[in-house]
Design a protein around this motif. Structure first.
Motif, mmCIF file in Angstrom:
data_model
loop_
_atom_site.group_PDB
_atom_site.id
_atom_site.type_symbol
_atom_site.label_atom_id
_atom_site.label_comp_id
_atom_site.label_asym_id
_atom_site.label_seq_id
_atom_site.Cartn_x
_atom_site.Cartn_y
_atom_site.Cartn_z
ATOM 1 N N GLY A 19 0.880 -1.119 0.006
ATOM 2 C CA GLY A 19 -0.067 -0.042 -0.040
ATOM 3 C C GLY A 19 0.810 1.224 0.179
ATOM 4 N N TYR A 20 0.693 1.942 0.984
ATOM 5 C CA TYR A 20 1.566 3.209 1.085
ATOM 6 C C TYR A 20 2.949 2.812 1.205
ATOM 7 N N GLY A 22 6.331 5.528 -0.415
ATOM 8 C CA GLY A 22 6.656 6.564 -1.561
ATOM 9 C C GLY A 22 7.973 5.577 -1.965
ATOM 10 N N ASN A 25 7.731 2.266 -3.576
ATOM 11 C CA ASN A 25 7.094 2.214 -4.943
ATOM 12 C C ASN A 25 8.046 2.611 -6.061
ATOM 13 N N GLY A 196 -2.995 10.037 0.039
ATOM 14 C CA GLY A 196 -1.758 10.387 0.344
ATOM 15 C C GLY A 196 -1.588 10.246 2.102
ATOM 16 N N ARG A 197 -0.424 10.243 2.510
ATOM 17 C CA ARG A 197 -0.173 10.118 3.947
ATOM 18 C C ARG A 197 -1.159 11.084 4.564
ATOM 19 N N LYS A 202 0.409 17.464 3.659
ATOM 20 C CA LYS A 202 -0.324 17.011 2.605
ATOM 21 C C LYS A 202 -1.952 17.914 2.542
ATOM 22 N N ALA A 221 -7.945 9.232 1.712
ATOM 23 C CA ALA A 221 -7.399 7.973 1.765
ATOM 24 C C ALA A 221 -5.926 7.984 1.964
ATOM 25 N N PRO A 223 -2.720 6.128 5.208
ATOM 26 C CA PRO A 223 -2.613 5.818 6.645
ATOM 27 C C PRO A 223 -2.291 7.370 7.621
ATOM 28 N N GLY A 266 -9.202 5.026 5.093
ATOM 29 C CA GLY A 266 -7.828 4.308 5.406
ATOM 30 C C GLY A 266 -7.052 4.562 4.572
ATOM 31 N N MET A 267 -6.197 3.289 4.509
ATOM 32 C CA MET A 267 -5.016 3.200 3.408
ATOM 33 C C MET A 267 -5.852 2.268 2.349
ATOM 34 N N GLU A 291 5.684 20.070 -2.142
ATOM 35 C CA GLU A 291 5.706 18.566 -2.656
ATOM 36 C C GLU A 291 6.747 18.114 -3.490
ATOM 37 N N GLY A 294 5.588 13.741 -5.936
ATOM 38 C CA GLY A 294 4.344 13.733 -6.314
ATOM 39 C C GLY A 294 3.736 12.505 -7.000
ATOM 40 N N ALA A 296 1.448 10.645 -6.255
ATOM 41 C CA ALA A 296 -0.105 10.528 -6.129
ATOM 42 C C ALA A 296 -0.669 11.531 -7.374
ATOM 43 N N GLU A 299 -0.071 9.423 -10.724
ATOM 44 C CA GLU A 299 -1.113 8.388 -10.700
ATOM 45 C C GLU A 299 -2.413 8.828 -10.940
HETATM 46 N N1 UDP Z 1 -0.517 5.312 -1.275
HETATM 47 C C1 UDP Z 1 -1.499 4.451 -1.425
HETATM 48 N N2 UDP Z 1 -2.371 4.164 -0.550
HETATM 49 C C2 UDP Z 1 -2.542 5.144 0.356
HETATM 50 C C3 UDP Z 1 -1.938 6.166 0.015
HETATM 51 C C4 UDP Z 1 -0.879 6.583 -0.607
HETATM 52 O O1 UDP Z 1 -1.104 3.440 -2.141
HETATM 53 O O2 UDP Z 1 -3.640 5.010 1.000
HETATM 54 C C5 UDP Z 1 0.640 5.502 -2.492
HETATM 55 C C6 UDP Z 1 0.298 6.483 -3.404
HETATM 56 O O3 UDP Z 1 -0.793 5.724 -4.596
HETATM 57 C C7 UDP Z 1 1.751 6.806 -3.913
HETATM 58 C C8 UDP Z 1 2.342 6.894 -2.732
HETATM 59 O O4 UDP Z 1 1.770 5.950 -1.866
HETATM 60 O O5 UDP Z 1 1.834 5.815 -4.872
HETATM 61 C C9 UDP Z 1 2.617 8.238 -2.042
HETATM 62 O O6 UDP Z 1 3.600 8.866 -2.853
HETATM 63 P P1 UDP Z 1 3.675 10.524 -2.838
HETATM 64 O O7 UDP Z 1 4.835 10.780 -3.729
HETATM 65 O O8 UDP Z 1 2.438 10.951 -3.480
HETATM 66 O O9 UDP Z 1 3.726 10.887 -1.314
HETATM 67 P P2 UDP Z 1 4.768 10.693 -0.412
HETATM 68 O O10 UDP Z 1 4.089 10.171 0.754
HETATM 69 O O11 UDP Z 1 5.738 10.055 -0.797
HETATM 70 O O12 UDP Z 1 5.066 12.210 0.116
#
Ligand code: UDP
Length: 380
Positions: A19-20, A22, A25, A196-197, A202, A221, A223, A266-267, A291, A294, A296, A299
């Protein structure tokens, strides 16, 4: 191509992350494309990582994310144990041509401390370094250590000592951008989503306030610190508030969540995440920080959902105002844009993602940077 890269993703989460995640991923997106280009990849991560690689180095069997909530010395204990394994691998193996490091602070410190006889290394900056100018201490001795940013805006804010070691920026990518134009259109509902977190930068509190004032439905959405599900957080005691993101949630966001206008789910992960974003009228980024990369945001484009955002950090590099999204100067400017978003064409969003943010584009750019770093002369 005969190049072997030690890809250091750190000990905090598995790759791909559940899931979350950064940084994890980014690594999960980059590595398959690099291997397709003929690069061998040795991954330094945790044992439960399932990403297909040529070799895996790990100290911990599973992600140590929870350790980040523990006292500083315990966090550093985990970080150092992992980094030592990376250093040992570089010293003992002769198949590593280059280290691509993603581990904040400790990673770069270790790479530079390895001195001129160490393997060439590229460290990717993931954070907003204007906000954390001391994160890296100082960089020295690493005449074959270079850094790259994930956006021009992020690099521009980095301390001078880091910028002197920079080889440029590489925008983030998403597998969702592959064939994005052929993706079936989302079943657009009327709500907006903030993915996002849940953390002050955010700006979920701004989004929630705006939803009530402007009268639109909003789904949050992501965590909250270590808590992925609303029930888990509801069951946590007052001491959980020591975590700054939990405190932010409790004090500034939760009072605005009424489960009618504003919901927290939630996540979200995998297909559920994609569907949530694809079906939203727009993705909202009510940013209160610069930011850096980015994920998200891109995506959302790949899923055909226009972006409405405060134009801070990398947002102006990723979003073309009036075509793929709408950017405001600050939180106050967002309300008018939300009303306007219906005029944007979701096909433009997907086209943009397919042209600029595919994993293949990112991997080709990293291979160029690897070659550039490998060509650097040693000064001693
Ligand atoms: N993400 C996810 N589920 C969630 C929240 C975030 O899969 O509930 C993923 C989101 O799709 C993205 C990554 O976590 O791929 C967050 O990366 P981003 O660069 O947007 O933010 P960061 O948290 O790294 O600042």
């Amino acid at each position: 191509m005969g190049l072997t890269v030690l890809m250091n993703a750190g000990p905090w989460l598995a790759v791909p992350p559940p899931g979350y995640g950064g940084i994890e991923n980014v690594v999960a997106t980059l590595v398959p494309e690099l291997r397709r280009l003929g690069v061998r990849v040795v991954l330094a991560s945790v044992g439960e990582s399932t990403l297909e690689v040529d070799d895996l180095i790990s100290v911990f069997p599973d992600g140590q994310f929870a350790a980040l909530q523990r006292p500083y010395n315990q966090v550093m204990g985990v970080a150092h144990a992992h980094q030592n394994a990376v250093v040992r691998a570089v010293r003992e193996r002769d198949d590593i041509d280059l280290v691509h490091d993603h581990v904040e602070a400790v990673g770069l410190a270790v790479l530079t401390a390895m001195g001129p006889r160490a393997r060439p290394a590229l460290h990717t900056l993931h954070w907003d370094l204007g906000k954390h100018p001391d994160l890296y201490g100082h960089v020295d001795g690493g005449d074959r250590v270079r850094v790259n940013g994930v956006s021009a805006a992020q690099l521009a804010r980095a301390p001078q000592a880091l910028r002197e070691h920079a080889v440029g920026h590489v925008h983030l990518a998403t597998p969702l951008a592959v064939d994005a134009e052929r993706r079936p259109p989302g079943d657009k509902a009327d709500h907006l989503v903030v993915l996002g977190r849940i953390t002050p930068g955010k700006g979920q509190h701004l989004g929630a306030r705006l939803a009530h004032e402007a009268g639109f439905d909003l789904v949050l959405a992501g965590p909250v610190g270590p808590y992925r599900r609303p029930e888990e957080l509801a069951a946590a005691g007052p001491e959980a508030g020591q975590n700054p993101d939990v405190r932010y949630w409790r004090e500034q966001v939760a009072p605005l969540v009424d489960d009618v206008r504003v919901r927290w789910v939630g996540m979200v992960a995998g297909a559920a995440r994609d569907e949530l974003v694809a079906n939203a009228r727009a993705s909202l980024f009510p940013l209160c920080w610069e930011e850096p990369g980015g994920t998200a945001v891109i995506e959302s484009l790949a899923l055909g959902t226009p972006v409405v955002a405060v134009g801070r950090g990398c947002l102006p590099e990723l979003i073309e105002h009036g075509r793929t999204g709408l950017l405001a100067d600050d939180g106050d400017g967002l309300a008018d844009l939300v009303a306007d978003v219906a005029r944007l064409d979701e096909r433009e969003c997907r086209r943009e993602a397919g042209q600029r943010f595919t994993p293949a584009t990112m991997a080709r750019r990293y291979v160029e940077l690897y070659e550039q770093v490998r060509r650097l002369p040693t000064t001693s």
